[in-house]
Scaffold this active site. Structure first.
Site, PDB file in Angstrom:
ATOM      1  N   SER A 177     -43.321  -0.772  34.898  1.00  0.00           N
ATOM      2  CA  SER A 177     -43.293  -0.901  36.348  1.00  0.00           C
ATOM      3  C   SER A 177     -42.943  -2.339  36.717  1.00  0.00           C
ATOM      4  O   SER A 177     -42.962  -3.231  35.875  1.00  0.00           O
ATOM      5  CB  SER A 177     -44.663  -0.510  36.914  1.00  0.00           C
ATOM      6  OG  SER A 177     -44.672  -0.565  38.327  1.00  0.00           O
ATOM      7  N   CYS A 178     -42.631  -2.559  37.989  1.00  0.00           N
ATOM      8  CA  CYS A 178     -42.337  -3.919  38.479  1.00  0.00           C
ATOM      9  C   CYS A 178     -42.431  -3.881  39.994  1.00  0.00           C
ATOM     10  O   CYS A 178     -43.270  -3.182  40.544  1.00  0.00           O
ATOM     11  CB  CYS A 178     -40.975  -4.402  37.989  1.00  0.00           C
ATOM     12  SG  CYS A 178     -39.583  -3.403  38.579  1.00  0.00           S
ATOM     13  N   GLY A 179     -41.586  -4.631  40.697  1.00  0.00           N
ATOM     14  CA  GLY A 179     -41.601  -4.623  42.145  1.00  0.00           C
ATOM     15  C   GLY A 179     -40.888  -3.425  42.747  1.00  0.00           C
ATOM     16  O   GLY A 179     -41.411  -2.750  43.628  1.00  0.00           O
TER      17      GLY A 179
END
Length: 285
Positions: free
Chosen positions: A241-243
């Site tokens: 996951s990330c932004g």
């Protein structure tokens, strides 16, 4: 003409230069910049690119046009139509680069993997490495391409949604990795998107994407393996996951290079999770 084989999911400028004119190879520029940068990957590609590179627009054209979240993976039909328009068919080998080294290109790499196309690699070091190696650039209006015939086959194992992440956070068979900075992960820094809460998913582990890079290149396999081994056991399945699902794909590419085989990207990432009031958020400032 000899059949072309990609050596790995990561290729060097030297390899690309040797095979650039092979009819079985298509080069894509997937450059994308954070909105606050004021830069346009498309406009920069129009001005200057690796010779014969086509522009892969995952933020504008090749995305779910109905989604409220940024650059979500489109359905098979839209993906196939847009990729075919770029002159790509299923037999092609694809090398993807971006103008920052390794930043946005892995997102496009993951999209192809998620749509069933394994003959795809990222140029290590991207456009800066190509220029640094003294390789030629093409300027001026890009040439028109002959459309290809690409069939997409969605691969659910590469794709995670919020419901899957919720379950994974409670299951020791999974590890959720967050590619954002440690400051954003902890909640010490506010999220840049309005209405998105700071912090992280309870049980997620922070592995900032830039800790897997040096001078715009992905770290050597041995160093990647060490970075992942301290956080993930060999039998665990990974969700990255990330932004907004871009740098999560850097973790996915790095994990594949490190020998992991069960890897998914949470497409909505923190833009979805942090913006949904019913999903749990933890802070540890």
């Amino acid at each position: 003409m000899n059949k072309l084989e990609l050596p790995s999911p990561l290729v060097t400028s030297h390899w690309l230069a040797q095979h650039l004119n092979h009819p079985g190879l298509v080069v894509l520029d997937a450059s994308w910049h954070m909105p606050a940068s004021g830069r346009s990957g498309f406009e920069e590609w129009q001005r200057q690119r690796i010779p014969s590179a086509r522009y892969f627009d995952f933020d504008g054209r090749i995305k779910d046009q109905r989604a409220s979240l940024p650059h979500m993976l489109p359905d098979e039909d839209l993906f196939a139509r847009e990729v075919s328009a770029l002159g790509i068919s299923n037999h092609h080998n694809i090398v993807i680069y971006d103008s920052l080294g390794i930043f946005a290109a892995p997102r496009a790499w993951w999209m192809f993997r998620a749509m069933g196309h394994d003959r795809v690699a990222v140029l290590n070091g991207g456009l800066p490495a190509w220029q640094g190696a003294g390789q030629p650039l093409e300027q001026g209006p890009p040439a028109a391409v002959v459309p290809g015939r690409f069939t997409a086959r969605r691969q659910p194992r590469w794709i995670a949604d919020a419901a899957m992440v919720e379950q994974a956070l409670q299951n020791n068979d999974y590890r959720v990795l967050d590619a954002r900075s440690r400051e954003r992960f902890s909640g010490a820094t506010a999220d840049p998107r309005p209405g998105v809460r700071p912090g992280h998913m309870p049980g997620a582990v922070c592995l900032p994407f830039n800790e897997l890079l040096k001078d715009g290149h992905l770290l050597p396999v041995e160093q990647l393996s060490t970075a992942f081994a301290s956080l993930v056991s060999p039998e665990q399945k990974l969700i990255c996951s990330c932004g907004s699902g871009v740098t999560a794909a850097i973790l996915a590419l790095a994990a594949e290079r490190a020998g992991y085989h069960q890897i998914a990207v949470y497409d909505g990432s923190w833009a979805e999770w942090g913006g949904a009031s019913h999903l749990p958020v933890e802070q540890n400032q």
